[in-house]
Design an enzyme around this catalytic site. Sequence first.
Site, PDB file in Angstrom:
ATOM      1  N   LYS A 226       0.830  -1.209   0.000  1.00 14.42           N
ATOM      2  CA  LYS A 226       0.000   0.000   0.000  1.00 14.42           C
ATOM      3  C   LYS A 226       0.864   1.259   0.000  1.00 14.42           C
ATOM      4  O   LYS A 226       1.810   1.361   0.770  1.00 14.42           O
ATOM      5  CB  LYS A 226      -0.890   0.025   1.248  1.00 14.42           C
ATOM      6  N   THR A 259      -6.757  10.253   8.009  1.00 13.40           N
ATOM      7  CA  THR A 259      -6.366   8.983   7.386  1.00 13.40           C
ATOM      8  C   THR A 259      -6.058   7.892   8.411  1.00 13.40           C
ATOM      9  O   THR A 259      -5.493   6.860   8.065  1.00 13.40           O
ATOM     10  CB  THR A 259      -5.123   9.171   6.496  1.00 13.40           C
ATOM     11  N   GLY A 261      -6.517   4.759  10.282  1.00 17.41           N
ATOM     12  CA  GLY A 261      -7.342   3.563  10.108  1.00 17.41           C
ATOM     13  C   GLY A 261      -7.551   3.157   8.658  1.00 17.41           C
ATOM     14  O   GLY A 261      -8.321   2.228   8.382  1.00 17.41           O
ATOM     15  N   THR A 262      -6.846   3.807   7.721  1.00 17.32           N
ATOM     16  CA  THR A 262      -7.044   3.457   6.300  1.00 17.32           C
ATOM     17  C   THR A 262      -6.627   2.006   6.038  1.00 17.32           C
ATOM     18  O   THR A 262      -7.304   1.278   5.309  1.00 17.32           O
ATOM     19  CB  THR A 262      -6.241   4.388   5.367  1.00 17.32           C
ATOM     20  N   GLY A 263      -5.505   1.598   6.641  1.00 17.60           N
ATOM     21  CA  GLY A 263      -4.991   0.250   6.385  1.00 17.60           C
ATOM     22  C   GLY A 263      -5.925  -0.815   6.941  1.00 17.60           C
ATOM     23  O   GLY A 263      -6.230  -1.811   6.263  1.00 17.60           O
ATOM     24  N   CYS A 264      -6.392  -0.612   8.191  1.00 19.92           N
ATOM     25  CA  CYS A 264      -7.307  -1.578   8.812  1.00 19.92           C
ATOM     26  C   CYS A 264      -8.577  -1.693   7.973  1.00 19.92           C
ATOM     27  O   CYS A 264      -9.096  -2.784   7.723  1.00 19.92           O
ATOM     28  CB  CYS A 264      -7.708  -1.116  10.220  1.00 19.92           C
TER      29      CYS A 264
HETATM   30  N1  ADP Z   1      -4.941  10.454   1.352  1.00 19.04           N
HETATM   31  C1  ADP Z   1      -5.373   9.328   0.765  1.00 19.04           C
HETATM   32  N2  ADP Z   1      -6.224   9.399  -0.284  1.00 19.04           N
HETATM   33  C2  ADP Z   1      -6.670   8.281  -0.889  1.00 19.04           C
HETATM   34  N3  ADP Z   1      -6.322   7.044  -0.519  1.00 19.04           N
HETATM   35  C3  ADP Z   1      -5.471   6.902   0.516  1.00 19.04           C
HETATM   36  C4  ADP Z   1      -4.942   8.036   1.225  1.00 19.04           C
HETATM   37  N4  ADP Z   1      -4.121   7.584   2.211  1.00 19.04           N
HETATM   38  C5  ADP Z   1      -4.140   6.235   2.134  1.00 19.04           C
HETATM   39  N5  ADP Z   1      -4.929   5.823   1.108  1.00 19.04           N
HETATM   40  C6  ADP Z   1      -5.222   4.446   0.708  1.00 19.04           C
HETATM   41  O1  ADP Z   1      -5.619   3.761   1.891  1.00 19.04           O
HETATM   42  C7  ADP Z   1      -5.192   2.417   1.857  1.00 19.04           C
HETATM   43  C8  ADP Z   1      -4.327   2.133   3.077  1.00 19.04           C
HETATM   44  O2  ADP Z   1      -3.021   2.559   2.798  1.00 19.04           O
HETATM   45  P1  ADP Z   1      -1.945   3.076   3.806  1.00 19.04           P
HETATM   46  O3  ADP Z   1      -2.420   4.336   4.437  1.00 19.04           O
HETATM   47  O4  ADP Z   1      -0.676   3.115   3.045  1.00 19.04           O
HETATM   48  O5  ADP Z   1      -1.932   1.905   4.862  1.00 19.04           O
HETATM   49  P2  ADP Z   1      -1.704   1.976   6.435  1.00 19.04           P
HETATM   50  O6  ADP Z   1      -2.909   2.657   7.006  1.00 19.04           O
HETATM   51  O7  ADP Z   1      -1.563   0.558   6.802  1.00 19.04           O
HETATM   52  O8  ADP Z   1      -0.474   2.811   6.660  1.00 19.04           O
HETATM   53  C9  ADP Z   1      -4.436   2.261   0.520  1.00 19.04           C
HETATM   54  O9  ADP Z   1      -5.320   1.770  -0.467  1.00 19.04           O
HETATM   55  C10 ADP Z   1      -4.016   3.680   0.201  1.00 19.04           C
HETATM   56  O10 ADP Z   1      -3.786   3.878  -1.187  1.00 19.04           O
HETATM   57  C1  MP5 Z   2      -5.251  -1.076  17.472  1.00 20.18           C
HETATM   58  C2  MP5 Z   2      -4.680  -0.573  16.216  1.00 20.18           C
HETATM   59  N1  MP5 Z   2      -4.591  -1.392  15.139  1.00 20.18           N
HETATM   60  C3  MP5 Z   2      -4.082  -0.936  13.973  1.00 20.18           C
HETATM   61  C4  MP5 Z   2      -3.656   0.373  13.838  1.00 20.18           C
HETATM   62  C5  MP5 Z   2      -3.093   0.855  12.512  1.00 20.18           C
HETATM   63  O1  MP5 Z   2      -3.720   2.013  12.035  1.00 20.18           O
HETATM   64  P1  MP5 Z   2      -3.612   2.485  10.499  1.00 20.18           P
HETATM   65  O2  MP5 Z   2      -4.601   1.671   9.734  1.00 20.18           O
HETATM   66  O3  MP5 Z   2      -3.945   3.913  10.469  1.00 20.18           O
HETATM   67  O4  MP5 Z   2      -2.215   2.222  10.080  1.00 20.18           O
HETATM   68  C6  MP5 Z   2      -3.771   1.207  14.951  1.00 20.18           C
HETATM   69  N2  MP5 Z   2      -3.363   2.488  14.903  1.00 20.18           N
HETATM   70  N3  MP5 Z   2      -4.283   0.710  16.139  1.00 20.18           N
HETATM   71 MG    MG Z   3      -2.467   4.810   6.773  1.00 16.90          MG
END
Ligand code: ADP
Ligand code: MP5
Ligand code: MG
Length: 546
Positions: A226, A259, A261-264
């Site tokens: 991602k 942003t 919680g986007t990954g979860c």
């Molecule tokens: N500002 C944003 N606008 C659109 N999509 C986003 C944005 N930030 C993250 N994403 C998308 O959200 C999903 C989670 O990605 P990311 O944020 O890299 O993961 P994590 O939350 O695990 O760090 C991916 O599909 C990413 O492309």
């Molecule tokens: C309990 C818990 N699980 C996962 C995430 C990852 O968060 P994110 O999706 O923003 O990277 C978090 N901040 N807290």
């Molecule tokens: Mg993220």
Amino acid sequence: MASVQPPPALLAPHRPSTAAALRFPSPTVSPRVSPSPAARPRRLAVAARAMPWPHVLTVAGSDSGAGAGIQADIKACAALGAYCSSVITAVTAQNTVGVQGVHAVPEEFVGEQLRSVLSDMSVDVVKTGMLPSAGIVKVLCESLRKFPVKALVVDPVMVSTSGDTLSGPSTLTTYRDELFPMADIVTPNIKEASKLLGDVSLLTISDMRSAAESIYKLGPKNVLVKGGDMPDSTDAIDVFFDGKEFIELRGLRIKTRNTHGTGCTLASCIAAELAKGATMLRAVEAAKKFVESALYHSKDLVIGNGPQGPFDHLFSLKSPLYKMGSLHKFNPDDLFLYAVTDSGMNKKWGRSIEDAVKAAIEGGATIVQLREKDTETREFLEAAKACVEICRSSGVPLLINDRVDVALASNADGVHVGQSDMPAWEVRELLGPGKIIGVSCKTPAQAEQAWKDGADYIGCGGVFPTTTKANNPTLGFEGLRTVCLASKLPVVAIGGINAGNAGSVMELGLPNLKGVAVVSALFNQECVATETRSLRSILMNACCRS
Ligand SMILES: Nc1ncnc2c1ncn2[C@@H]1O[C@H](COP(=O)(O)OP(=O)(O)O)[C@@H](O)[C@H]1O
Ligand SMILES: Cc1ncc(COP(=O)(O)O)c(N)n1
Ligand SMILES: [Mg+2]
């Protein structure tokens, strides 16, 4: 022991509420419903009919701020129509500033929760989030061997978006050796992919591809690296690898602080879509679209004072009109030969709107707009639905002039508005980020406003005098040049353009000018396909010359 009498209110005969009375009328309300025993088995049989409910079990940490973790997973699954049970691996003290504390749940008790859910409730897909210790990863693997499920989605949560550590280096080996080989997909972010591969640096899309390939070699069936946290990237790009093919999933990068919680959410959405029966790539695409839409709808929400706010997973409850994007990402080159229909002209030549659109596409139109000023709404909507089918099967975007309601109801690719129609930002609010919005502009100030309002392109004209639009001042080449030079958006020229003058417009070689929009030159003619074909070759020749 003395028996406890229920309070009198509970002993009183039950009086159905008005709503209940309407659904299950009592005999005094409706003599058609018989209270006889014969009626009962039928009602019981209906109640007992098995209804499948796609079920995701999330094995993850609790986020007290409820933006990520278990809380995000439950909201994401609910939004996509899946049931979500939850095994909690850790309790975190967390807010929009960061993670203040982590309290891991004892391994044995994680095991007990897993047993409770997996032994009783038919789980389709398990999704993992924060697994704070190697012991917990092992307990999970043992449970999955004992109670197999249809799919396993592993989000290897190690570092939160705020940069706090959620799972230490001691879990890395167990993740790699035990959990990954069981996974149908693993979804690391850039920092996690780097950690999994011994701190390699990931700065480009090509680095993300290599990382996806290396992680694939650890055993999962698919990998999604991602790119949400990729520095200096204007799009949000994720790289998917299934062992054979790399697919770059590009989305709009939404400008927002929300942003967390986007990954979860992404991993839970993948799990929910898989539980509903989607293929892996389709599940990933749908999940990415969901995150993009949720961020877009939550971009201005404010909860907390820190740099990472939560977003609203249930945004569609607030804008019931909003449909998920059509996955048709706007390509400015589509403006090259822009066909705009006209109901009067089609009537004059005895053609239906559908036939006119089919012929324009056959001749090579690259985008179509339905501009039906005099057609009744019902008839317009039916035609729009038919044209959406026609255009979608040819990969040509279909826009609706002015009528946001018709665009929504027909699920067209977007809307074109003029200066006296609904403002583009209001149209964007209603259509969401996945749809195309065009605005007619005559001045640099209008072009600037269209850009600020979130439009995708502008139409500039009339370049030549036209009879299609009343009271439309002619801008000429100079007016067109001024707007093209000032515009931050791609431009399509419009107004009195035909086979005789289209070449001269494209030969101007103006910056941002991507094509011409035509009405009479195609539709006020005997054979729409022939006229479109000849206009297309004129435009291609002119582009080669300029
Ligand atoms: N500002 C944003 N606008 C659109 N999509 C986003 C944005 N930030 C993250 N994403 C998308 O959200 C999903 C989670 O990605 P990311 O944020 O890299 O993961 P994590 O939350 O695990 O760090 C991916 O599909 C990413 O492309
Ligand atoms: C309990 C818990 N699980 C996962 C995430 C990852 O968060 P994110 O999706 O923003 O990277 C978090 N901040 N807290
Ligand atoms: Mg993220």
